[in-house]
Design a protein around this motif. Structure first.
Motif, mmCIF file in Angstrom:
data_model
loop_
_atom_site.group_PDB
_atom_site.id
_atom_site.type_symbol
_atom_site.label_atom_id
_atom_site.label_comp_id
_atom_site.label_asym_id
_atom_site.label_seq_id
_atom_site.Cartn_x
_atom_site.Cartn_y
_atom_site.Cartn_z
ATOM 1 N N MET A 15 0.834 -1.198 0.000
ATOM 2 C CA MET A 15 0.000 0.000 0.000
ATOM 3 C C MET A 15 0.874 1.256 0.000
ATOM 4 S SD MET A 15 -3.177 -0.811 -0.115
ATOM 5 C CE MET A 15 -4.143 -2.308 0.033
ATOM 6 N N ALA A 16 0.325 2.335 -0.527
ATOM 7 C CA ALA A 16 1.104 3.574 -0.611
ATOM 8 C C ALA A 16 0.186 4.770 -0.415
ATOM 9 C CB ALA A 16 1.782 3.659 -1.974
ATOM 10 N N GLY A 17 0.798 5.932 -0.248
ATOM 11 C CA GLY A 17 0.042 7.185 -0.087
ATOM 12 C C GLY A 17 0.391 8.147 -1.213
ATOM 13 N N LEU A 18 -0.565 8.976 -1.555
ATOM 14 C CA LEU A 18 -0.347 9.970 -2.618
ATOM 15 C C LEU A 18 -0.629 11.348 -2.045
ATOM 16 C CD1 LEU A 18 0.085 10.673 -5.632
ATOM 17 C CD2 LEU A 18 -2.292 10.022 -6.057
ATOM 18 N N TYR A 19 0.355 12.231 -2.192
ATOM 19 C CA TYR A 19 0.224 13.579 -1.611
ATOM 20 C C TYR A 19 0.292 14.629 -2.717
ATOM 21 C CZ TYR A 19 1.418 17.899 0.792
ATOM 22 O OH TYR A 19 1.413 19.207 1.217
ATOM 23 N N PHE A 20 -0.585 15.612 -2.666
ATOM 24 C CA PHE A 20 -0.527 16.748 -3.593
ATOM 25 C C PHE A 20 -0.221 18.015 -2.815
ATOM 26 C CE2 PHE A 20 -3.313 13.786 -5.800
ATOM 27 C CZ PHE A 20 -2.773 13.812 -7.078
ATOM 28 N N HIS A 21 0.779 18.749 -3.264
ATOM 29 C CA HIS A 21 1.036 20.053 -2.643
ATOM 30 C C HIS A 21 0.433 21.127 -3.543
ATOM 31 C CE1 HIS A 21 3.090 22.747 0.147
ATOM 32 N NE2 HIS A 21 3.140 23.569 -0.897
ATOM 33 N N ILE A 22 -0.565 21.832 -3.033
ATOM 34 C CA ILE A 22 -1.234 22.885 -3.806
ATOM 35 C C ILE A 22 -0.705 24.223 -3.280
ATOM 36 C CG2 ILE A 22 -3.480 23.830 -4.529
ATOM 37 C CD1 ILE A 22 -2.984 20.846 -5.355
ATOM 38 N N PRO A 23 0.199 24.878 -4.045
ATOM 39 C CA PRO A 23 1.008 25.965 -3.468
ATOM 40 C C PRO A 23 0.386 27.350 -3.575
ATOM 41 C CG PRO A 23 1.768 25.495 -5.663
ATOM 42 C CD PRO A 23 0.593 24.583 -5.441
ATOM 43 N N PHE A 24 -0.858 27.489 -3.179
ATOM 44 C CA PHE A 24 -1.510 28.814 -3.225
ATOM 45 C C PHE A 24 -2.223 29.078 -1.900
ATOM 46 C CE2 PHE A 24 -1.491 27.183 -7.599
ATOM 47 C CZ PHE A 24 -0.749 28.193 -8.208
ATOM 48 N N CYS A 25 -2.134 30.323 -1.433
ATOM 49 C CA CYS A 25 -2.877 30.732 -0.236
ATOM 50 C C CYS A 25 -3.428 32.126 -0.486
ATOM 51 C CB CYS A 25 -1.960 30.770 0.987
ATOM 52 S SG CYS A 25 -1.371 29.135 1.451
ATOM 53 N N ARG A 26 -4.583 32.407 0.110
ATOM 54 C CA ARG A 26 -5.190 33.724 -0.106
ATOM 55 C C ARG A 26 -4.423 34.806 0.646
ATOM 56 N NH1 ARG A 26 -9.358 32.494 -3.188
ATOM 57 N NH2 ARG A 26 -10.459 30.542 -2.796
ATOM 58 N N LYS A 27 -3.827 34.444 1.767
ATOM 59 C CA LYS A 27 -3.024 35.383 2.560
ATOM 60 C C LYS A 27 -1.849 34.616 3.145
ATOM 61 C CE LYS A 27 -4.796 38.611 5.563
ATOM 62 N NZ LYS A 27 -5.720 39.029 6.648
ATOM 63 N N ALA A 28 -0.773 35.318 3.462
ATOM 64 C CA ALA A 28 0.384 34.641 4.075
ATOM 65 C C ALA A 28 0.261 34.712 5.594
ATOM 66 C CB ALA A 28 1.673 35.310 3.623
ATOM 67 N N CYS A 29 0.037 33.591 6.232
ATOM 68 C CA CYS A 29 -0.027 33.582 7.696
ATOM 69 C C CYS A 29 1.360 33.942 8.227
ATOM 70 C CB CYS A 29 -0.455 32.205 8.192
ATOM 71 S SG CYS A 29 -2.065 31.728 7.552
ATOM 72 N N HIS A 30 1.398 34.750 9.272
ATOM 73 C CA HIS A 30 2.675 35.308 9.716
ATOM 74 C C HIS A 30 3.675 34.279 10.244
ATOM 75 C CE1 HIS A 30 1.137 39.712 10.178
ATOM 76 N NE2 HIS A 30 1.387 39.369 8.952
ATOM 77 N N TYR A 31 3.183 33.114 10.635
ATOM 78 C CA TYR A 31 4.072 32.111 11.243
ATOM 79 C C TYR A 31 4.511 31.034 10.246
ATOM 80 C CZ TYR A 31 -0.389 29.720 11.066
ATOM 81 O OH TYR A 31 -1.557 29.181 10.612
ATOM 82 N N CYS A 32 4.012 31.094 9.006
ATOM 83 C CA CYS A 32 4.119 29.935 8.115
ATOM 84 C C CYS A 32 5.374 29.957 7.244
ATOM 85 C CB CYS A 32 2.880 29.871 7.235
ATOM 86 S SG CYS A 32 2.926 28.479 6.095
ATOM 87 N N ASP A 33 6.086 28.825 7.198
ATOM 88 C CA ASP A 33 7.253 28.742 6.309
ATOM 89 C C ASP A 33 7.076 27.665 5.234
ATOM 90 O OD1 ASP A 33 7.547 26.448 7.810
ATOM 91 O OD2 ASP A 33 9.697 26.702 8.141
ATOM 92 N N PHE A 34 5.837 27.275 4.956
ATOM 93 C CA PHE A 34 5.597 26.313 3.876
ATOM 94 C C PHE A 34 5.779 27.010 2.529
ATOM 95 C CE2 PHE A 34 2.423 23.761 6.687
ATOM 96 C CZ PHE A 34 3.494 23.260 7.397
ATOM 97 N N HIS A 35 5.816 26.210 1.474
ATOM 98 C CA HIS A 35 5.948 26.804 0.153
ATOM 99 C C HIS A 35 4.554 27.139 -0.409
ATOM 100 C CE1 HIS A 35 6.872 27.654 -3.918
ATOM 101 N NE2 HIS A 35 6.071 26.677 -4.317
ATOM 102 N N PHE A 36 4.337 28.420 -0.732
ATOM 103 C CA PHE A 36 3.057 28.839 -1.322
ATOM 104 C C PHE A 36 3.227 30.198 -1.970
ATOM 105 C CE2 PHE A 36 3.235 30.663 2.882
ATOM 106 C CZ PHE A 36 2.757 31.950 2.719
ATOM 107 N N SER A 37 2.268 30.551 -2.831
ATOM 108 C CA SER A 37 2.235 31.883 -3.423
ATOM 109 C C SER A 37 0.870 32.483 -3.114
ATOM 110 C CB SER A 37 2.417 31.761 -4.941
ATOM 111 O OG SER A 37 1.967 32.939 -5.566
ATOM 112 N N THR A 38 0.821 33.804 -2.887
ATOM 113 C CA THR A 38 -0.487 34.425 -2.647
ATOM 114 C C THR A 38 -1.093 34.950 -3.954
ATOM 115 O OG1 THR A 38 0.687 36.427 -2.033
ATOM 116 C CG2 THR A 38 -0.137 35.080 -0.229
ATOM 117 N N SER A 39 -0.399 34.745 -5.051
ATOM 118 C CA SER A 39 -0.973 35.123 -6.351
ATOM 119 C C SER A 39 -1.572 33.878 -6.989
ATOM 120 C CB SER A 39 0.119 35.685 -7.258
ATOM 121 O OG SER A 39 -0.346 35.642 -8.586
ATOM 122 N N MET A 40 -2.835 33.983 -7.383
ATOM 123 C CA MET A 40 -3.511 32.828 -7.992
ATOM 124 C C MET A 40 -3.297 32.814 -9.505
ATOM 125 S SD MET A 40 -5.245 31.293 -5.475
ATOM 126 C CE MET A 40 -5.131 31.798 -3.762
ATOM 127 N N ALA A 41 -2.496 33.750 -10.004
ATOM 128 C CA ALA A 41 -2.377 33.909 -11.458
ATOM 129 C C ALA A 41 -1.946 32.611 -12.155
ATOM 130 C CB ALA A 41 -1.389 35.029 -11.765
#
Ligand code: SF4
Length: 387
Positions: free
Chosen positions: A1-27
């Motif tokens: 058995m295995a797991g499948l992970y998707f990283h969706i790198p968009f956020c509407r705002k940047a939370c001040h504590y967060c160091d994950f990979h994301f962009s606040t531009s949905m372009a």
């Protein structure tokens, strides 16, 4: 058995504590979805002997994806991979756990219905707090009213397997507010809670605010106190504290995360996503443009490392001691140089002090000392030359 992970790198705002990979531009969202589908096609040949039991949309904020985008990704998964309960695997009668991390401001009736329609059967909602001043302090994209209503709406839409994320030890907060946060989640009858201490990560807005003196650092003693409060409340409410940050009603453990901790292979798709298979860990580039370009050129940009026996045992010590059942001593048999005796000798002082308990095959952290799990685990790590 295995797991499948998707990283969706968009956020509407940047939370001040967060160091994950994301962009606040949905372009670039549409191009990103194409690239994710492209990566699925590229990776499917090397993963065609695995059967996927769990699928997890994390990020970033996967709830920014539309019904059409989620549906297209899951359709490719079902045609290119073997998933339990997929018509291609007729002899396995099970339902894949399909989790989507969501923020409250994305959870209206229409979107919730769309998610159910495409097959999402578990929601992990990033509430963090039910207090406006705390949400503002963290720069979350939702307010307290949205935090309250989204849970009712998710339940009305038919989601039963819901997890709520909370953050404790927020600078300037109080034990009373923390108790209210936890109790509100319980009032909603939520079966799974993940609770994390607020941390100060380099390069985050929070880190710079503390450096400039415009925000105060979280206090470890307050965090420990709030962790203890959390454990007590949830124990009384019948939750199982199955991992240091995770609590569930019996039967509602996250299958996806538990499989990670058990060392099952997993495939990570999307920028910054990690993959683990046959002792090799790899990770995609943490840059949206470079990720998309790499997939378009059919040469995904990623790095990898081969885990040594020492890496594997140390990871097992870390993940094992964070879990209720602790480490199985027998699992470390078969490694040369008397690994078990080295680990047990490093554990001795903690056992004598009552922080670790050795019972039969299991070595685990006593209930009172679980807040210290990471520090205790690192004391047991094998050093260079031990193996
Ligand atoms: S929504 Fe989640 S991933 Fe995005 S910035 Fe906030 S904590 Fe980070």
């Amino acid at each position: 058995m295995a797991g499948l992970y998707f990283h969706i790198p968009f956020c509407r705002k940047a939370c001040h504590y967060c160091d994950f990979h994301f962009s606040t531009s949905m372009a670039g969202k549409e191009l990103m979805v194409e690239a994710i589908i492209g990566e699925l096609h590229l990776k499917s040949p090397e993963w065609n002997t695995e059967i996927f039991e769990t699928i997890y949309f994390g990020g970033g904020t996967p709830s920014v994806l539309s019904e059409k985008e989620l549906g297209r990704i899951l359709e490719v998964v079902n045609t290119q991979f073997s998933v339990v309960d997929n018509p291609r695997i007729s002899n396995i009668k099970s339902i894949p756990e399909i989790t989507l991390e969501a923020n409250p401001d994305d959870l209206d009736e229409h979107h919730l219905e769309s998610m159910r329609k495409v097959g999402i059967n578990r929601l992990s909602i990033g509430i963090q707090s039910f207090f406006d001043e705390e949400l503002k302090f963290m720069n979350r994209s939702h307010d307290a009213a949205q935090a309250m209503t989204c849970i009712s709406k998710a339940k009305e839409a038919g989601f039963e397997d819901i997890s709520v994320d909370l953050i404790y030890g927020i600078s300037g907060s109080s034990n009373q507010k923390w108790i209210e946060n936890v109790e509100r989640v319980l009032d909603f009858g939520i079966p799974h809670i993940s609770a994390y201490a607020l941390t100060v990560e380099p390069k985050t807005a929070f880190y710079h605010q503390i450096k400039k003196g415009t925000a105060s650092s979280p206090k470890e003693e307050e965090q420990e106190e709030q962790f203890t409060i959390l454990v007590e409340i949830l124990k009384k409410a019948g939750f199982v504290h199955y991992e240091i940050s995770n609590f569930c009603k019996p039967g509602f453990q996250s299958k996806h995360n538990s499989a990670y901790w058990d060392g099952v292979p997993y495939l990570g798709i999307g920028p910054s996503a990690h993959t683990f298979q046959q002792g090799v860990r790899s990770w995609n580039v943490s840059n949206n443009a470079q990720y998309i370009q790499g997939i378009e050129n059919k040469t995904p940009k990623s790095e990898s490392e081969v885990l040594t026996s020492r890496d594997i045992i140390n990871e097992y010590i870390m993940t094992g001691l964070r879990r209720l059942e602790g480490l199985s001593i027998r699992k470390m048999e078969g490694y040369p140089n008397d690994v078990i005796n080295i680990v047990l000798s490093s554990a001795r002082a903690h056992i004598d002090a009552g922080r670790l308990i050795l019972a039969g095959d299991n070595l685990y952290i006593s209930e009172k000392h679980r807040f210290l799990a990471d520090g205790i685990a690192s004391d047991l790590f094998l050093m260079e030359g031990d193996i």
